[in-house]
Scaffold this active site. Structure first.
Site, PDB file in Angstrom:
ATOM      1  N   ASP A 208       0.422  -1.444   0.071  1.00 35.56           N
ATOM      2  CA  ASP A 208       0.056   0.125  -0.445  1.00 35.56           C
ATOM      3  C   ASP A 208       0.639   1.280  -0.381  1.00 35.56           C
ATOM      4  O   ASP A 208       1.727   1.908   0.869  1.00 35.56           O
ATOM      5  CB  ASP A 208      -0.969  -0.092   1.527  1.00 35.56           C
ATOM      6  CG  ASP A 208      -1.880   1.491   1.261  1.00 35.56           C
ATOM      7  OD1 ASP A 208      -1.439   1.978   2.158  1.00 35.56           O
ATOM      8  OD2 ASP A 208      -2.848   1.007   0.610  1.00 35.56           O
ATOM      9  N   GLU A 250       0.041  -0.600  -5.134  1.00 30.38           N
ATOM     10  CA  GLU A 250      -0.876   0.342  -5.240  1.00 30.38           C
ATOM     11  C   GLU A 250      -0.447   1.476  -5.725  1.00 30.38           C
ATOM     12  O   GLU A 250       0.620   1.877  -4.396  1.00 30.38           O
ATOM     13  CB  GLU A 250      -1.257   0.362  -3.939  1.00 30.38           C
ATOM     14  CG  GLU A 250      -2.378   1.059  -4.421  1.00 30.38           C
ATOM     15  CD  GLU A 250      -2.834   2.270  -2.856  1.00 30.38           C
ATOM     16  OE1 GLU A 250      -1.296   2.454  -2.046  1.00 30.38           O
ATOM     17  OE2 GLU A 250      -3.986   2.709  -3.218  1.00 30.38           O
TER      18      GLU A 250
END
Lengths: 579, 403, 243
Positions: A208, A250
């Site tokens: 992330d 991401e």
């Protein structure tokens, strides 16, 4: 004791179908109104039936839950409201038994301010090892000009901490201080956390907020070379100690800027294709294929072992960062007439409400998702056409409980409805009485059955995940036509020739022609298929042969929002050509 | 009044109508002091012909004799003055036909307010056109660029695109009608007069197009236009545009069939504008409306148009230009919203006014930069014709998920 | 002793049965009243609709210049009148039923005595509230469009003000109708009302400075000034003729 992942093929993620879900809102087993791991285990049969092959769990670690779990207070444990670490091990075993892999989050850019590291850091004196875990400064003028991501809530990337008597850096919420990757101890801890989960047998890690790891003054603090060095170290550790695992980056950037996250096949295995997603909606509304073909033309080639992750919606807002300001205005006018639907330069609505609950539009977009080059990622609830609740704050509009049946709380929980973490959607159109898994399983014409069949169809072919993509350019701009081709014998995707030179007839190759009508009215189209002269298109769902291809333009007519997947097969010689 | 030369499709000019012609002339809305000049004008136009003239019964000294020159006068009681007494109303059509039927006249002329300012030759042209093979002769005026703006913006392009009718002034004040055209218009008028709406508007051009009657235009270069009774643009636009939109809605089965388009007019060169440009108040109105009425517009207009309006709202005055297809889409979407009753019809037309003012400002800026006004209007009319499939498709499928 | 117990039990059972016996006719009377009045109302509504359509009620209304509203075919005045008549009969049936229930149930319940007038008041209050809300919304939009076309700068503010003015007025009337609060409520609403009116007046005054100054200029131009050789009237721009 290291457990193996359940995948058997190192490139398994290219053929996977990902399903994104949140433990918190999937199924509650103990009646406290909050979903948990035992509840999730009880629903694994449904997921296996649906046909998805890899489950992506949003963060389930201990957390004060001010950012729905992305503010982590302990990397190697499970939030007690969701279960225990044993529950997780059991879940992993059950998923692997059903031949499903598991992808979890590795949020290393920041932790919660309740994490013991941060609590120690703010107490520790400056320049001590504990302090150095995070990024501190005496002024907030360092790294000036770096854009603020959560512009609706935060006014600065620095926040003053009274205990530490200094500013700390946070790219996201102020309660999520960024870790300092210039400190080797941080890297060691991160590797330790990573190994903990991979040892249990987890098959994938989603990195992330990976562009924001390292900060340097005078830059935008995004995608710096030092960040890529860290990713390479992570990848090296995974490759050395584990088999058949993958990482998913991401990185919300333009495609050429995402390319570095694949490295030379030595960084992340997969990355999300963020800019394609809003353009699909724009193309649909404008009834013009240009936004899609344009962004795919700008998408660079990636190493053979790497893969794009495609999605229509996710747990965040439909982000409009990677579009021009005119396009952003158009998307706002077209898809979010109510200002309440907008947050952080994006639109927080689910798939079905965005498309006005029109079944044909939903099916069209899903067909694009399942036939474009990359691994499709489905968001939980979109397979039944769930709605959203725009009156909930932040991005929680799209994080309402999964609707299983028309019982109390949509079958998600037996708790008092007032105790639910988020209320169930109950309006007349998308409410759980109308839209739920049980009723759609009983209805053979439901969206859920359609999704199951399409996913099963996609899994029969490898071309969708591994093949090449060329767009045809018919004169009618409302038609999106493209050819997917896969030749397992060619050494790499780049080496696969295109056009006349390629081998489309030998056994083992797969060639699929996809034609989609983006308009709300029926459209005619003439396609130039001279390269495939003599072959027979066979419609894939019904296995119906279409007229043979000649060197003349091939005419097709499409109903509103309809699409064809036509497998181009070699015509058997002994069949008359007029078949 | 200075004339701006513009080429038109003029009716064949005859010097005098044949002596056996029996024309009925209907004068509407004449003020008492203008009655005698109007009649004198008519005498000059048709010297020596025994025509019937219907005049409003407002100057008893003149009408008592029931004759003027060679004319026979028929006084009629005009309707109570209302907001539309300055243009032809339903009562006018109805009275005309009644009288024409009594007198057995093969054709009639309806002359609007201030008819005494027309030259006798123009009236003769109109009479000749009425007596020719066409059933409807519409006056073609030569307005200056600052005049007749509502007509240029909405009435002419819409009538031309939907009904494929050529007249430049669908709501002309002066008309020539054959007997069967008069009968048809009177039937329509009767519906309104029976419902006590004496001053409703009728659109003769669309009626003629639906009936398949041939239409011509008669050139009337000089004429003073009457002052509208209501000086509020909002009310004016609401009333007239509302009447046009209702007319369009009622004739939907006709204009939804494909028809041949109207051949373009040729535009001759015109002298440059001499008056200074003053569009600030209109732009101000548009900007104010953009910030306040955006929610109402968003109910009616699709995202593509809203984006165009957003770009328009940030344009500086020198570069202010509303593209033709943007205005086309706006008018078509408002016609649709009128039909679907998306919002209250009065509110809908009130929300159209600032957009219309923005178009006027853009048009005037364009004319000021040297483009002939008539050429811009012709291009606009062609844009309306080209985009007609948009209106037809959205009429038949009013789904709002569209570009 | 058992005889006493038996006696007590039978007596109380008897009492309960008697109460029930008294209760049942009342309930039946209530249901019958509602059903009969509903049927009657439906019949009347059908007849009324036939009558209104025959005399072309809608068209007569359009002719009347006082009524300038327009309606969709599914909400024509004929239908509204017939629906109103039907539901009025249903409500009347309910009221009759309640009073019949009370008459039949010869208990010491004072229920319907308080219920009846309060019921009618609350029905009236609800109707008032609905009417007020609809009117507020319609007026707000009308004021917004008129103000924008008159180029008032506080158009949105005015429209919100008008909406709240009407809503405050409606709420005051509703509460007054229900006889809640009394003078305190009246006073509070009076102050609120006055405040809103003052704010609106200020908004109009400040926002329409242009209109006022424009009209003043016009008056100045038409006056003939005493022979001032240096005075030149301002250049009049070509006025626009929209029609």
């Amino acid at each position: 004791m290291k457990k193996a992942g359940s995948a058997s093929n190192p490139l398994w993620y290219k053929d996977a179908i990902l399903y994104e879900l949140h433990v918190r809102t999937f199924q509650d087993s103990n009646g406290d109104g909050i979903g948990d791991l035992p509840g999730l285990i009880s629903r694994l049969d449904y997921l296996q039936d649906l046909g998805v092959t890899c489950l992506w769990l949003l963060p389930f670690f201990p957390s004060p839950l001010k950012d729905d779990g992305y503010d982590i207070a302990d990397y190697t444990s499970v939030n007690p409201t969701y279960g225990t670490i044993d529950d997780f091990k059991r879940f992993l075993g059950e998923a692997h038994k059903r031949d499903m892999q598991v992808l979890i989050e590795l949020v290393i850019n920041h932790t919660s301010d309740q994490h013991p590291w941060f609590k120690a850091a703010r107490q520790a004196p400056p320049d001590s090892p504990e302090r150095d875990f995070y990024v501190w400064s005496n002024t907030d003028q360092l790294y000036k000009g770096v854009p603020i991501i959560f512009s609706d809530t935060e006014k600065s990337n620095w926040t003053w901490d009274d205990t530490a008597k200094a500013f700390y850096w946070h790219r996201f919420f102020s309660h999520q201080p960024d870790l300092n990757f210039d400190n080797p101890a941080v890297m060691d801890e991160v590797l330790k956390a990573m190994r903990f989960w991979l040892d249990l047998g987890v098959d994938g890690l989603r990195l992330d907020a990976i562009p924001y790891l390292v900060e340097r003054d005078g830059t935008t603090c995004e995608s710096l070379p030092e960040t890529h060095a860290i990713i390479r170290r992570l990848r090296a550790a995974i490759d050395a100690e584990y088999t058949n695992r993958f990482t998913l980056a991401e990185a919300n950037q333009w495609p050429p800027e995402v390319r570095p996250y694949f490295g030379n096949g030595d960084e992340c295995h997969m990355a999300f294709h963020f800019p394609l997603m809003p353009r699909i909606y724009m193309a649909l509304r404008q009834e013009d294929r240009l936004p899609i073909t344009d962004i795919m033309a700008q998408t660079p080639a990636i190493p053979d072992s790497c893969q794009w992750g495609l999605f229509l919606r996710n747990h965040d807002e439909l982000t409009l960062e990677m579009v021009t300001s005119d396009e952003r205005d158009y998307m706002y006018f077209a898809y979010s007439a109510d200002p309440r639907m907008r947050v952080n330069s994006g639109i927080r609505r689910r798939l079905a409400p965005l498309l006005d609950n029109n079944r044909q539009r939903i099916q069209l977009l899903n067909s694009l998702l399942l036939s474009f080059p990359g691994t499709p990622i489905l968001y939980y609830g979109d397979e039944i056409g769930m709605g959203d609740n725009i009156y909930l704050g932040d991005r929680n509009a799209v994080r309402t409980p999964m609707q299983w049946n028309s019982d109390r709380n949509a079958g998600f929980s037996t708790a008092n409805p007032a105790r639910l973490s988020f209320p169930v959607v109950m309006d007349p159109v998308y409410g759980y009485q109308a839209v739920n898994v049980e009723s759609e399983l009983a209805d053979q014409s439901s969206l859920l059955h359609w999704m199951r069949n399409m996913i099963a169809l996609r899994k029969l072919f490898q071309v969708f995940g591994r093949g090449t993509l060329e767009f045809l350019n018919p004169e009618n701009r409302k038609i999106l036509a493209y050819v997917r081709h896969y030749d397992p014998t060619s050494p790499s995707r780049e080496a696969t020739p295109i056009g006349e030179k390629r081998n489309v007839t030998s056994p083992g190759t797969e060639t699929i022609l996809c034609v989609a009508n983006l308009s709300r009215f029926a459209q005619p189209v003439s396609l130039d298929l001279s390269e495939f002269t003599g072959m027979t298109p066979v419609e894939m769902l019904g296995y119906v042969p279409f007229p043979r291809i000649t060197d003349q333009p091939y005419p097709l007519t499409l109903a509103p929002y309809s699409f064809f997947w036509l497998e181009l097969q070699v015509t058997p010689e002994n069949l008359p050509s007029s078949q | 009044m200075a004339s701006t030369p513009a080429n038109t499709a003029a009716a064949p000019v005859e010097v005098t109508p044949p002596p056996e012609a029996n024309l009925l002339i209907h004068l509407s809305t004449v003020s008492p002091e203008a009655l005698e000049p109007a009649l004198a004008n008519l005498a000059l136009a048709f010297p020596g012909l025994p025509l019937t003239v219907a005049v409003p019964d407002i100057a008893p000294n003149l009408t008592a004799t029931n004759s003027f020159n060679t004319f026979q006068l028929f006084p009629y009681t005009p309707a109570a003055t209302s907001t539309t007494s300055w243009i032809l109303t339903a009562a006018d059509y109805f009275n005309t036909f009644k009288l024409a039927q009594e007198r057995n006249a093969p054709a009639c002329l309806l002359l609007g307010a201030e008819s005494h300012t027309m030259s006798p030759e123009s009236i003769r042209n109109l009479g000749a056109a009425a007596l020719s093979n066409s059933d409807l002769a519409v006056a073609h005026y030569h307005p200056r660029p600052h005049e007749g703006l509502l007509n240029s913006a909405i009435f002419y392009p819409v009538t031309r695109a939907l009904f494929c009718a050529r007249p430049r002034f669908p709501l002309a004040l002066d008309l020539g009608l054959s007997l069967r055209m008069a009968e048809r218009l009177a039937t329509v008028a009767q519906r309104f007069t029976a419902a006590n709406q004496e001053d409703a508007l009728i659109w003769p051009v669309s009626e003629a197009a639906v009936a398949g009657f041939p239409i011509t235009e008669a050139d009337i270069p000089h004429r003073t236009a009457p002052q509208p009774a209501a000086t509020d643009l909002n009310a004016l636009l609401g009333q007239i545009a509302g009447s046009l939109f209702s007319d369009v809605e009622s004739k939907a089965p006709f204009w939804q069939r494909a028809r041949a388009t109207v051949p373009a007019r040729t535009i001759t060169a015109v002298p440059g504008p001499t008056e200074p440009l003053n569009v600030t108040s209109m732009l101000e109105s548009f900007h104010l409306a953009y910030s306040n009425l955006h929610e109402i517009w968003a109910l009616v207009l699709p995202p593509h148009t809203l984006l165009g309006l957003k770009r328009l709202s940030v344009m500086p005055q020198e570069a202010f230009r509303m593209a033709d297809n943007l205005w086309t889409r706006i008018v078509y979407d408002f016609i649709l919203a009128y039909r679907l009753r998306t919002i209250n019809r009065g509110h809908l037309l009130g929300a159209l006014t600032p957009l219309y003012l923005a178009w006027v400002a853009s048009h005037l800026i364009l004319v000021h930069s040297g483009i002939p006004a008539e050429r811009h209007i012709e291009e606009l009319a062609i844009a309306f014709e080209t985009d007609k499939p948009y209106l037809v498709s959205r009429w038949r499928w009013p789904d709002r998920f569209n570009p | 002793m058992w005889q006493q117990v038996e006696l007590a039990l039978s007596q109380s059972a008897h009492r309960a049965l008697v109460t029930l016996a008294n209760f049942l006719p009342g309930l039946l009377a209530l249901m019958l009243a509602v059903l009969i009045m509903t049927a009657f109302g439906a019949l009347l509504a059908v007849l009324l609709r036939r009558l209104l359509v025959a005399i072309r009620f809608d068209e007569r209304l359009t002719r009347n210049p006082l009524i300038s509203l327009d309606w969709a075919p599914s909400h024509s005045p004929t239908l509204l009148v017939t629906r109103g008549v039907f539901w009025a009969h249903v409500v009347l049936g309910g009221l009759i039923g309640i009073s019949a229930f009370d008459a039949a149930y010869a208990g010491n319940s004072q229920m319907s005595f308080f219920l009846l007038p309060y019921l009618t008041h609350s029905v009236g209050a609800i109707l008032l509230f609905i009417a007020g809300t609809l009117l507020a919304r319609y007026l707000a939009r009308t004021v917004l469009i008129e103000a924008v076309n008159a180029r008032l700068h506080y158009a949105r503010f005015l429209s919100i003000g008008v909406k709240w003015l009407v809503l405050v007025l409606t709420t005051a009337m509703v509460l007054d109708h229900l006889e809640i609060g009394g003078t305190v409520v009246d006073l509070a609403f009076g102050i609120l009302f006055g405040g809103i009116v003052l704010t609106l007046a200020l908004a109009i005054g400040i926002g329409s400075r242009d209109i006022v100054s424009r009209s003043l200029e016009r008056n100045v131009d038409t006056e003939v000034l005493p022979g001032d050789p240096t005075y030149k009237p301002p250049i009049t721009h070509e006025t626009l003729r929209h029609f």
